[in-house]
Design a protein around this motif. Structure first.
Motif, PDB file in Angstrom:
ATOM      1  N   THR A  39       0.850  -1.181   0.000  1.00 59.40           N
ATOM      2  CA  THR A  39       0.000   0.000   0.000  1.00 59.40           C
ATOM      3  C   THR A  39       0.887   1.232   0.000  1.00 59.40           C
ATOM      4  O   THR A  39       1.787   1.352   0.842  1.00 59.40           O
ATOM      5  CB  THR A  39      -0.906   0.026   1.251  1.00 59.40           C
ATOM      6  N   THR A  40       0.659   2.139  -0.944  1.00 59.09           N
ATOM      7  CA  THR A  40       1.420   3.385  -0.987  1.00 59.09           C
ATOM      8  C   THR A  40       0.964   4.279   0.156  1.00 59.09           C
ATOM      9  O   THR A  40      -0.235   4.491   0.355  1.00 59.09           O
ATOM     10  CB  THR A  40       1.221   4.096  -2.338  1.00 59.09           C
ATOM     11  N   LEU A  41       1.920   4.779   0.913  1.00 59.03           N
ATOM     12  CA  LEU A  41       1.629   5.604   2.084  1.00 59.03           C
ATOM     13  C   LEU A  41       1.701   7.085   1.733  1.00 59.03           C
ATOM     14  O   LEU A  41       2.600   7.511   1.017  1.00 59.03           O
ATOM     15  CB  LEU A  41       2.643   5.299   3.196  1.00 59.03           C
ATOM     16  N   LYS A  42       0.758   7.842   2.250  1.00 63.70           N
ATOM     17  CA  LYS A  42       0.778   9.295   2.072  1.00 63.70           C
ATOM     18  C   LYS A  42       1.733   9.892   3.091  1.00 63.70           C
ATOM     19  O   LYS A  42       1.895   9.355   4.193  1.00 63.70           O
ATOM     20  CB  LYS A  42      -0.616   9.874   2.270  1.00 63.70           C
ATOM     21  N   TYR A  43       2.351  11.005   2.713  1.00 61.20           N
ATOM     22  CA  TYR A  43       3.276  11.656   3.629  1.00 61.20           C
ATOM     23  C   TYR A  43       3.180  13.163   3.486  1.00 61.20           C
ATOM     24  O   TYR A  43       2.748  13.682   2.463  1.00 61.20           O
ATOM     25  CB  TYR A  43       4.716  11.177   3.408  1.00 61.20           C
ATOM     26  N   SER A  44       3.589  13.833   4.550  1.00 62.81           N
ATOM     27  CA  SER A  44       3.709  15.288   4.510  1.00 62.81           C
ATOM     28  C   SER A  44       5.189  15.613   4.434  1.00 62.81           C
ATOM     29  O   SER A  44       6.042  14.799   4.787  1.00 62.81           O
ATOM     30  CB  SER A  44       3.064  15.927   5.740  1.00 62.81           C
ATOM     31  N   TYR A  56      15.222  18.155   3.902  1.00 64.57           N
ATOM     32  CA  TYR A  56      13.805  17.888   3.757  1.00 64.57           C
ATOM     33  C   TYR A  56      13.510  16.533   4.392  1.00 64.57           C
ATOM     34  O   TYR A  56      14.383  15.683   4.507  1.00 64.57           O
ATOM     35  CB  TYR A  56      13.398  17.842   2.278  1.00 64.57           C
ATOM     36  N   TYR A  57      12.264  16.356   4.794  1.00 64.27           N
ATOM     37  CA  TYR A  57      11.853  15.047   5.274  1.00 64.27           C
ATOM     38  C   TYR A  57      10.455  14.725   4.775  1.00 64.27           C
ATOM     39  O   TYR A  57       9.683  15.611   4.420  1.00 64.27           O
ATOM     40  CB  TYR A  57      11.917  14.938   6.802  1.00 64.27           C
ATOM     41  N   ALA A  58      10.180  13.441   4.733  1.00 67.07           N
ATOM     42  CA  ALA A  58       8.846  12.923   4.421  1.00 67.07           C
ATOM     43  C   ALA A  58       8.350  12.266   5.704  1.00 67.07           C
ATOM     44  O   ALA A  58       9.002  11.375   6.243  1.00 67.07           O
ATOM     45  CB  ALA A  58       8.919  11.904   3.293  1.00 67.07           C
ATOM     46  N   GLU A  59       7.213  12.740   6.209  1.00 71.10           N
ATOM     47  CA  GLU A  59       6.680  12.237   7.469  1.00 71.10           C
ATOM     48  C   GLU A  59       5.397  11.461   7.214  1.00 71.10           C
ATOM     49  O   GLU A  59       4.466  11.967   6.594  1.00 71.10           O
ATOM     50  CB  GLU A  59       6.425  13.387   8.436  1.00 71.10           C
ATOM     51  N   ILE A  60       5.376  10.232   7.708  1.00 71.94           N
ATOM     52  CA  ILE A  60       4.235   9.341   7.517  1.00 71.94           C
ATOM     53  C   ILE A  60       3.583   9.116   8.877  1.00 71.94           C
ATOM     54  O   ILE A  60       4.203   8.563   9.784  1.00 71.94           O
ATOM     55  CB  ILE A  60       4.694   8.000   6.922  1.00 71.94           C
ATOM     56  N   SER A  61       2.342   9.570   9.018  1.00 70.57           N
ATOM     57  CA  SER A  61       1.588   9.341  10.252  1.00 70.57           C
ATOM     58  C   SER A  61       1.013   7.937  10.224  1.00 70.57           C
ATOM     59  O   SER A  61       0.420   7.513   9.230  1.00 70.57           O
ATOM     60  CB  SER A  61       0.458  10.359  10.384  1.00 70.57           C
ATOM     61  N   LEU A  62       1.200   7.230  11.316  1.00 72.10           N
ATOM     62  CA  LEU A  62       0.764   5.835  11.386  1.00 72.10           C
ATOM     63  C   LEU A  62       0.115   5.559  12.739  1.00 72.10           C
ATOM     64  O   LEU A  62       0.538   6.118  13.756  1.00 72.10           O
ATOM     65  CB  LEU A  62       1.963   4.894  11.241  1.00 72.10           C
TER      66      LEU A  62
END
Length: 127
Positions: A39-44, A56-62
């Motif tokens: 499953t592709t995860l959305k990130y901010s 930069y960072y990609a943050e994935i809420s889980l």
């Protein structure tokens, strides 16, 4: 490991836990894809100052039950996987952190909590 397309990974414990993938200096998250269980995860996206450098960072809420799964990432060239055990392995072998009993204890407790959350969710959803 910047050779694998990351500067580092941070676990963020706020209202909803998150995993923050910090990218090498000057690299944006535009080409990154993160997946868990296909499953592709959305990130901010955000920025983090480390020393005098902006990353930069990609943050994935889980949810806790999701944090126990392996996360695969790629930028099209570099790829790798991350699991909560990756963080545990790091803090227990890093020269500065391996003697921090409080940190190791909380990471162990977080892991056990995530495993329990996963087991509970499976028991009530049959998934």
């Amino acid at each position: 490991n910047t050779n694998n397309g990351l500067w580092g990974v941070v676990i963020v414990l706020e209202d909803k836990p998150a995993v923050r993938f910090v990218l090498p200096e000057g690299v944006t998250a535009d080409s990154y894809t993160f997946k868990s269980n296909n499953t592709t995860l959305k990130y901010s996206v955000g920025t983090k100052i480390i020393g005098e450098k902006t990353h930069y960072y990609a943050e994935i809420s889980l949810y806790a039950y999701q944090m126990i799964n392996e996360i695969e990432y790629t930028d099209g060239t570099n790829s790798g996987t991350w699991h909560i055990n990756s963080y545990y392995d790091f803090v227990t072998t890093d020269n500065e952190l391996k003697n921090d009993a409080n940190l190791i204890n909380i990471v162990e407790k977080l892991y056990n909590y995530c495993k329990s959350a996963e087991a509970y969710r499976s028991s009530v959803t049959n998934k």
